[in-house]
Write an enzyme that holds these catalytic residues in place. Structure first.
Site, mmCIF file in Angstrom:
data_model
loop_
_atom_site.group_PDB
_atom_site.id
_atom_site.type_symbol
_atom_site.label_atom_id
_atom_site.label_comp_id
_atom_site.label_asym_id
_atom_site.label_seq_id
_atom_site.Cartn_x
_atom_site.Cartn_y
_atom_site.Cartn_z
ATOM 1 N N ASP A 14 22.065 54.620 61.238
ATOM 2 C CA ASP A 14 23.096 55.800 60.492
ATOM 3 C C ASP A 14 22.781 56.893 59.022
ATOM 4 O O ASP A 14 23.666 56.897 58.169
ATOM 5 C CB ASP A 14 24.226 54.500 59.929
ATOM 6 N N LYS A 117 27.983 53.221 67.995
ATOM 7 C CA LYS A 117 28.658 51.488 67.433
ATOM 8 C C LYS A 117 29.596 52.731 67.196
ATOM 9 O O LYS A 117 30.003 53.795 66.454
ATOM 10 C CB LYS A 117 28.086 50.857 66.339
ATOM 11 N N CYS A 161 25.598 48.918 57.238
ATOM 12 C CA CYS A 161 24.785 49.171 58.143
ATOM 13 C C CYS A 161 23.593 48.317 58.272
ATOM 14 O O CYS A 161 23.283 47.288 59.535
ATOM 15 C CB CYS A 161 24.239 50.292 59.282
HETATM 16 C C1 VGL Z 1 28.833 51.713 57.454
HETATM 17 C C2 VGL Z 1 31.339 52.292 56.591
HETATM 18 C C3 VGL Z 1 31.838 52.806 57.232
HETATM 19 C C4 VGL Z 1 27.472 51.230 58.305
HETATM 20 C C5 VGL Z 1 29.521 52.537 58.901
HETATM 21 O O1 VGL Z 1 27.733 51.289 58.927
HETATM 22 O O2 VGL Z 1 27.003 51.175 56.702
HETATM 23 N N1 VGL Z 1 29.250 51.825 57.060
HETATM 24 N N2 VGL Z 1 30.636 52.648 58.327
#
Ligand code: VGL
Ligand code: ZN
Length: 217
Positions: A14, A117, A161
């Site tokens: 990410d 995802k 993540c």
């Molecule tokens: C994530 C916050 C919101 C992550 C994803 O994958 O770290 N964190 N969405």
């Protein structure tokens, strides 16, 4: 025993505009300035050159995603609620499919595959392997098809993540190593807790990129 570099996979988690201060992201994580992203880029280039197989995850939400506080009447950003017994953090809208800041900031040519995802409106998904409804992504299949046995994980966020992806990788039977210096977390307490939890599950934590250690973990 050292195994061939081609059997070691790297998951860059990410590293997207919306999670960075550099790009003034909607959910900017502390410390994710241009220098940090460049450090991740350089490390990923190095690992690619050494023969490691590079993969990425990409948070990729529809506009009506359940994790956005704006989709909950009266909801506030960073509020924690329960949905059907699951803990859900309500985030600012982020990584909306097709928007500029949903783009990955590391050179996409380095990736053998990008696993998206959080595409299902009904479930959040921190892990690159499966969402909160336990619907699997293609990640495990892709790694297996590529003969991957060990996995290196880094990126954003340490406490979401990176943690979820590393733990699921360990659960799926891979040996896992996380490079702490190539990660940034949403909050210091949850990041420290995440590192502790990963260690307890047998995941190796490296402070910084160390090719010698990665070769033999
Ligand atoms: C994530 C916050 C919101 C992550 C994803 O994958 O770290 N964190 N969405
Ligand atoms: Zn998200």
């Amino acid at each position: 025993m050292a195994i061939a570099a081609g059997k070691i996979g790297v998951i860059v988690a990410d590293v997207q505009g919306d999670f960075t201060t550099w790009k003034k992201g909607a959910l900017a994580v502390n410390g994710t300035d241009k220098a940090f992203v460049q450090k991740v880029q350089k490390a990923t280039e190095t690992l690619s050159r050494e023969g490691y197989r590079i993969f990425a995850t990409q948070d990729w939400h529809p506009g009506d995603h359940i994790s956005f506080y704006t989709n909950h009447p009266g909801g506030k950003a960073f509020e924690v609620i329960k949905i059907e017994g699951r803990t859900q953090v309500l985030w600012p809208p982020h990584c909306v499919q097709g928007t500029k800041n949903a783009g990955i900031l590391v050179d996409n040519n380095l990736f053998l595959a990008v696993v998206q995802k959080g595409r299902d409106t009904r479930y959040d998904s921190y892990s690159g392997f499966m969402d909160d409804g336990e619907q699997k992504t293609e990640m495990d299949q892709i790694l297996k098809r590529n003969g991957i046995q060990k996995i290196v994980v880094y990126g954003i966020a340490t406490d979401y993540c990176v943690k979820a992806t590393a733990l699921d990788a360990a659960d799926a039977g891979y040996k896992v190593l996380v490079i702490e210096g190539l990660c940034k977390g949403v909050a210091p307490e949850t990041s420290a807790k995440a590192l502790k939890e990963m260690k307890e599950k047998g995941i190796m934590i490296l402070k910084e990129l160390d090719l010698q250690k990665i070769k033999t973990f």
